[in-house]
Design an enzyme around this catalytic site. Structure first.
Site, PDB file in Angstrom:
ATOM      1  N   HIS A   7      -1.332  -3.994  -4.347  1.00 22.08           N
ATOM      2  CA  HIS A   7       0.631  -3.412  -4.511  1.00 22.08           C
ATOM      3  C   HIS A   7       0.771  -1.911  -4.353  1.00 22.08           C
ATOM      4  O   HIS A   7       1.720  -1.066  -3.666  1.00 22.08           O
ATOM      5  CB  HIS A   7       1.577  -4.386  -4.800  1.00 22.08           C
ATOM      6  CG  HIS A   7       2.667  -4.647  -4.357  1.00 22.08           C
ATOM      7  ND1 HIS A   7       3.238  -6.274  -4.482  1.00 22.08           N
ATOM      8  CD2 HIS A   7       3.500  -4.286  -3.897  1.00 22.08           C
ATOM      9  CE1 HIS A   7       4.780  -5.535  -4.103  1.00 22.08           C
ATOM     10  NE2 HIS A   7       4.617  -4.935  -3.835  1.00 22.08           N
ATOM     11  N   TYR A  65       7.449 -10.634  -5.813  1.00 25.91           N
ATOM     12  CA  TYR A  65       8.171 -10.810  -5.555  1.00 25.91           C
ATOM     13  C   TYR A  65       9.267 -12.140  -5.948  1.00 25.91           C
ATOM     14  O   TYR A  65      10.519 -12.447  -5.824  1.00 25.91           O
ATOM     15  CB  TYR A  65       8.385 -10.918  -4.065  1.00 25.91           C
ATOM     16  CG  TYR A  65       8.031  -9.779  -3.389  1.00 25.91           C
ATOM     17  CD1 TYR A  65       7.945  -9.126  -3.961  1.00 25.91           C
ATOM     18  CD2 TYR A  65       7.936 -10.007  -2.142  1.00 25.91           C
ATOM     19  CE1 TYR A  65       7.956  -7.913  -2.712  1.00 25.91           C
ATOM     20  CE2 TYR A  65       7.150  -9.464  -1.092  1.00 25.91           C
ATOM     21  CZ  TYR A  65       7.149  -8.084  -1.277  1.00 25.91           C
ATOM     22  OH  TYR A  65       6.844  -6.693  -0.582  1.00 25.91           O
ATOM     23  N   ASP A  74       4.963 -11.680   4.978  1.00 32.58           N
ATOM     24  CA  ASP A  74       4.999 -10.944   4.150  1.00 32.58           C
ATOM     25  C   ASP A  74       5.490 -11.259   2.144  1.00 32.58           C
ATOM     26  O   ASP A  74       7.063 -10.895   2.232  1.00 32.58           O
ATOM     27  CB  ASP A  74       5.011  -9.402   4.369  1.00 32.58           C
ATOM     28  CG  ASP A  74       4.701  -7.888   3.608  1.00 32.58           C
ATOM     29  OD1 ASP A  74       3.607  -7.667   3.680  1.00 32.58           O
ATOM     30  OD2 ASP A  74       4.612  -7.909   2.192  1.00 32.58           O
ATOM     31  N   LYS A  80       0.246 -10.137  -2.085  1.00 34.89           N
ATOM     32  CA  LYS A  80      -0.704  -8.690  -2.965  1.00 34.89           C
ATOM     33  C   LYS A  80      -0.858  -8.540  -4.268  1.00 34.89           C
ATOM     34  O   LYS A  80      -0.225  -9.387  -4.884  1.00 34.89           O
ATOM     35  CB  LYS A  80       0.635  -7.304  -2.702  1.00 34.89           C
ATOM     36  CG  LYS A  80       1.221  -7.537  -1.385  1.00 34.89           C
ATOM     37  CD  LYS A  80       2.294  -6.395  -1.184  1.00 34.89           C
ATOM     38  CE  LYS A  80       3.211  -6.484  -0.158  1.00 34.89           C
ATOM     39  NZ  LYS A  80       3.800  -7.494   0.195  1.00 34.89           N
TER      40      LYS A  80
END
Ligand code: A2P
Length: 303
Positions: free
Chosen positions: A116, A54, A49, A83
């Site tokens: 997200h 990120y 994931d 996401k």
């Protein structure tokens, strides 16, 4: 004793099978993500994931490539989630953004694409674009993250396709029972992010007592609790020994009473409220400059 393992899947509402335990990589830089992902795949993990937000999709992509090669597996053996970044939300920008994620991840399709955060005024358009990506086959399943009951209600009023998953903060101290109940009623699978409370739940004495009784760690007890609650879970670790430990949860079972004891630890305590970054995102206000490992604009993530 259940005969489950890292390959065991949950049946999503569109018929896609999703592994129940995977690796999370939030707060992991590219180099570390590459290593963790590669090692996790070699150790048997089948679900990874990540998120554009990120800033580590490139490292994750390299880790996937290396992990599959070293373990002799194929792309289809792996389930990859990413996401839609808050800054990319909206119809056309979501359609465009998928190409960047695919490129960085070195993939031709995403298994699960999530919104997200429910960015005000945009998440319905984002969803419409994701429905389009789903129909085009660029993603095998679409879902949401950090949606509360009102967000879900509103989305379902406008959606052609029901989300397969709502990925939310879920750990013993933060169980969001109303969200869980609504999602489960709507056929939306719950997936836990920060299942270990970002590490902050690990010194809880009640959990330690249960862990001692099973000769397991608190982290293993929490992951096991997720699995027994039918909640998909993605503990994050950058250490091989912990990546292995977090997957070693299929040789014991919590009693109903232990599950209930953990259910009762809920304090509605988010690990986010103290985090400037997350707080701003929760409110859809974008990303503050204060968190230097996070970029300010979508373009920064396309590097
Ligand atoms: P590290 O990456 O240094 O191993 P969450 O998944 O809830 O966000 O929690 C992740 C945090 O918990 C990270 O700080 C991670 O540290 C730590 N962690 C992950 N697995 C374990 C474990 N088995 N034992 C102790 N700490 C762990």
């Amino acid at each position: 004793m259940s005969e489950q393992n890292l390959v065991t899947t949950e049946h999503l509402n569109n018929g896609v099978e999703m592994p129940r335990l995977g690796l999370g990589v939030w707060k992991t830089d590219n180099a570390s993500a590459k290593q963790s992902v590669s090692e996790a795949i070699q150790h048997g993990y089948r679900m990874i994931d990540t998120a554009k937000q990120y800033g580590n999709e490139t490292g994750v992509g390299e880790g996937i490539r290396e992990g599959l090669e070293k373990s002799g597996l194929n792309r289809k053996d792996l389930f990859v989630t990413t996401k839609v970044f808050n800054g990319d939300q909206g119809y056309q920008s979501t359609l465009d953004a998928i190409n960047g994620s695919l490129k960085r991840l070195q993939l031709t399709y995403i298994d699960l694409l999530l919104i997200h955060w429910p960015v005000d005024g945009k998440y319905i358009d984002t969803w419409k674009a994701m429905e389009q990506l789903y129909r085009q086959g660029k993603v095998r399943a679409i879902g949401i993250s950090n949606f509360d009951v009102e967000h879900m209600r509103n989305l379902l009023d406008h959606a052609d396709i029901t989300p397969v998953v709502n990925q939310m903060e879920f750990h013993p101290l933060q169980q969001q029972k109303d969200v869980l109940k609504f999602a489960q009623h709507a056929g939306i699978q719950i997936e836990a992010w920060s299942p270990l409370g970002g590490g902050e739940v690990l010194d809880n004495p009640t959990l330690q007592k249960i862990a001692d009784a099973h000769h397991k760690s608190v982290a293993q007890v929490i992951i096991r609790w997720d699995l027994q609650r039918n909640i998909i879970t993605i503990p994050k670790s950058s250490h091989l020994e912990r990546i292995q430990q977090n997957a070693d949860v299929f040789d014991f079972e919590l009693t109903d009473a232990e599950v209930e004891t953990i259910n009762n630890l809920d304090e509605g305590k988010s690990s986010l409220w103290y985090d400037d970054f997350a707080w701003h995102n929760m409110k859809g206000e974008g990303i503050p400059d204060t968190v230097d490992t996070w970029y300010d604009s979508p373009e920064d993530y396309d590097k």
